[in-house]
Structures are given as C-alpha cells and as structure tokens.
Design a protein around this motif. Structure first.
Motif, PDB file in Angstrom:
ATOM      1  N   ASN A  92     -13.046 -32.922 -24.013  1.00  0.00           N
ATOM      2  CA  ASN A  92     -13.429 -31.797 -24.864  1.00  0.00           C
ATOM      3  C   ASN A  92     -12.611 -31.831 -26.150  1.00  0.00           C
ATOM      4  N   LEU A  93     -13.310 -31.765 -27.282  1.00  0.00           N
ATOM      5  CA  LEU A  93     -12.675 -31.883 -28.593  1.00  0.00           C
ATOM      6  C   LEU A  93     -12.966 -30.663 -29.461  1.00  0.00           C
ATOM      7  N   VAL A  94     -12.147 -30.455 -30.467  1.00  0.00           N
ATOM      8  CA  VAL A  94     -12.413 -29.432 -31.467  1.00  0.00           C
ATOM      9  C   VAL A  94     -13.508 -29.934 -32.404  1.00  0.00           C
ATOM     10  N   LYS A  95     -13.391 -31.208 -32.834  1.00  0.00           N
ATOM     11  CA  LYS A  95     -14.431 -31.839 -33.656  1.00  0.00           C
ATOM     12  C   LYS A  95     -14.561 -33.294 -33.233  1.00  0.00           C
ATOM     13  N   MET A  96     -15.747 -33.851 -33.425  1.00  0.00           N
ATOM     14  CA  MET A  96     -16.010 -35.230 -33.027  1.00  0.00           C
ATOM     15  C   MET A  96     -15.227 -36.187 -33.923  1.00  0.00           C
ATOM     16  N   VAL A  97     -14.639 -37.197 -33.291  1.00  0.00           N
ATOM     17  CA  VAL A  97     -13.892 -38.235 -33.995  1.00  0.00           C
ATOM     18  C   VAL A  97     -14.284 -39.588 -33.408  1.00  0.00           C
ATOM     19  N   PRO A  98     -14.086 -40.668 -34.164  1.00  0.00           N
ATOM     20  CA  PRO A  98     -14.365 -41.994 -33.618  1.00  0.00           C
ATOM     21  C   PRO A  98     -13.451 -42.281 -32.422  1.00  0.00           C
ATOM     22  N   TYR A  99     -13.937 -43.093 -31.497  1.00  0.00           N
ATOM     23  CA  TYR A  99     -13.142 -43.461 -30.329  1.00  0.00           C
ATOM     24  C   TYR A  99     -13.480 -44.893 -29.937  1.00  0.00           C
ATOM     25  N   SER A 100     -12.641 -45.462 -29.103  1.00  0.00           N
ATOM     26  CA  SER A 100     -12.913 -46.803 -28.586  1.00  0.00           C
ATOM     27  C   SER A 100     -12.475 -46.856 -27.130  1.00  0.00           C
ATOM     28  N   THR A 101     -13.033 -47.815 -26.396  1.00  0.00           N
ATOM     29  CA  THR A 101     -12.654 -48.030 -25.004  1.00  0.00           C
ATOM     30  C   THR A 101     -12.307 -49.508 -24.817  1.00  0.00           C
ATOM     31  N   ARG A 102     -11.478 -49.765 -23.822  1.00  0.00           N
ATOM     32  CA  ARG A 102     -11.161 -51.158 -23.491  1.00  0.00           C
ATOM     33  C   ARG A 102     -10.724 -51.217 -22.037  1.00  0.00           C
ATOM     34  N   VAL A 103     -10.890 -52.374 -21.445  1.00  0.00           N
ATOM     35  CA  VAL A 103     -10.459 -52.622 -20.074  1.00  0.00           C
ATOM     36  C   VAL A 103      -9.387 -53.692 -20.105  1.00  0.00           C
ATOM     37  N   SER A 104      -8.314 -53.432 -19.374  1.00  0.00           N
ATOM     38  CA  SER A 104      -7.230 -54.400 -19.248  1.00  0.00           C
ATOM     39  C   SER A 104      -6.801 -54.410 -17.781  1.00  0.00           C
ATOM     40  N   GLY A 105      -7.194 -55.431 -17.042  1.00  0.00           N
ATOM     41  CA  GLY A 105      -6.892 -55.491 -15.617  1.00  0.00           C
ATOM     42  C   GLY A 105      -7.576 -54.362 -14.871  1.00  0.00           C
ATOM     43  N   ASN A 106      -6.784 -53.559 -14.164  1.00  0.00           N
ATOM     44  CA  ASN A 106      -7.336 -52.427 -13.406  1.00  0.00           C
ATOM     45  C   ASN A 106      -7.211 -51.117 -14.174  1.00  0.00           C
TER      46      ASN A 106
END
Length: 107
Positions: A92-106
């Motif tokens: 839940n955010l106050v305003k939308m912002v850019p984001y990223s995801t990544r996987v590293s091992g588990n």
C-alpha cells in the motif's frame, strides 16, 4: 513442501521470512525468503488507491503475520494473503512509484 492428494501431488514453495529496509533516495526494499527457489511472479499496479500487487503461484505463507506497517514515507503497509494455490503480497502506497523485482537464490 509437498502436499499429497489422492488425485495428484503438488509441490508448494513456502514464504519463510519477510524483511523491510530503507535505501538511499527515499527508496525501500522488501525481501522475501522462501524454502526453495521462488516461482515466477506476476505483478500489477493499481493507481487509486496506489498499490503494487504481486502474485506468487503455487506458494504458501509461513509468515507470523499477514499485515505489516511500514515506516517509509510513501509506503504505508504490506499485506500477505493466501488464496487457493497462490500467495499475494500487496504494498500500500501514498502514490504510485516505479518498482522492480529480482530473484537471487531463495530470495
């Protein structure tokens, strides 16, 4: 973790931990740990109210809580819920912002 059913066997990955940390530039990080390599996630955003939703198929949550309050300016909280064969994390955010995801091992 393996769940057995008379008709089939399903391998389910489990959330084991969640951590939050502040990053430079008014950013923050959410780190999820799993008992195995996490599955491919599906993410989408909602503008009003501002939210980032991330679905993890074939997962279960072993977290102690479902709701977490965040002390970061733009982020107000995180909710982690199970539904059927997936777990959804909503930021839940106050305003939308850019984001990223990544996987590293588990993680």
């Amino acid at each position: 973790m393996i769940f057995w059913n008379a008709a089939y066997c399903v391998f389910v990955v489990e959330f084991t931990d969640i951590e939050f940390s502040s990053r430079p530039g008014s950013k923050f990080e959410i780190r999820l740990d799993f008992d195995e390599t996490p599955p491919d996630l599906k993410a989408y955003t909602i503008e009003k109210p501002a939210r980032i939703a991330i679905d993890f198929p074939e997962t279960k949550s072993a977290l102690d809580s479902k709701r977490y309050t965040l002390p970061y300016g733009n982020a107000t909280g995180v909710v982690v819920l199970e539904s059927g064969d997936r777990t959804r994390m909503v930021v839940n955010l106050v305003k939308m912002v850019p984001y990223s995801t990544r996987v590293s091992g588990n993680s």
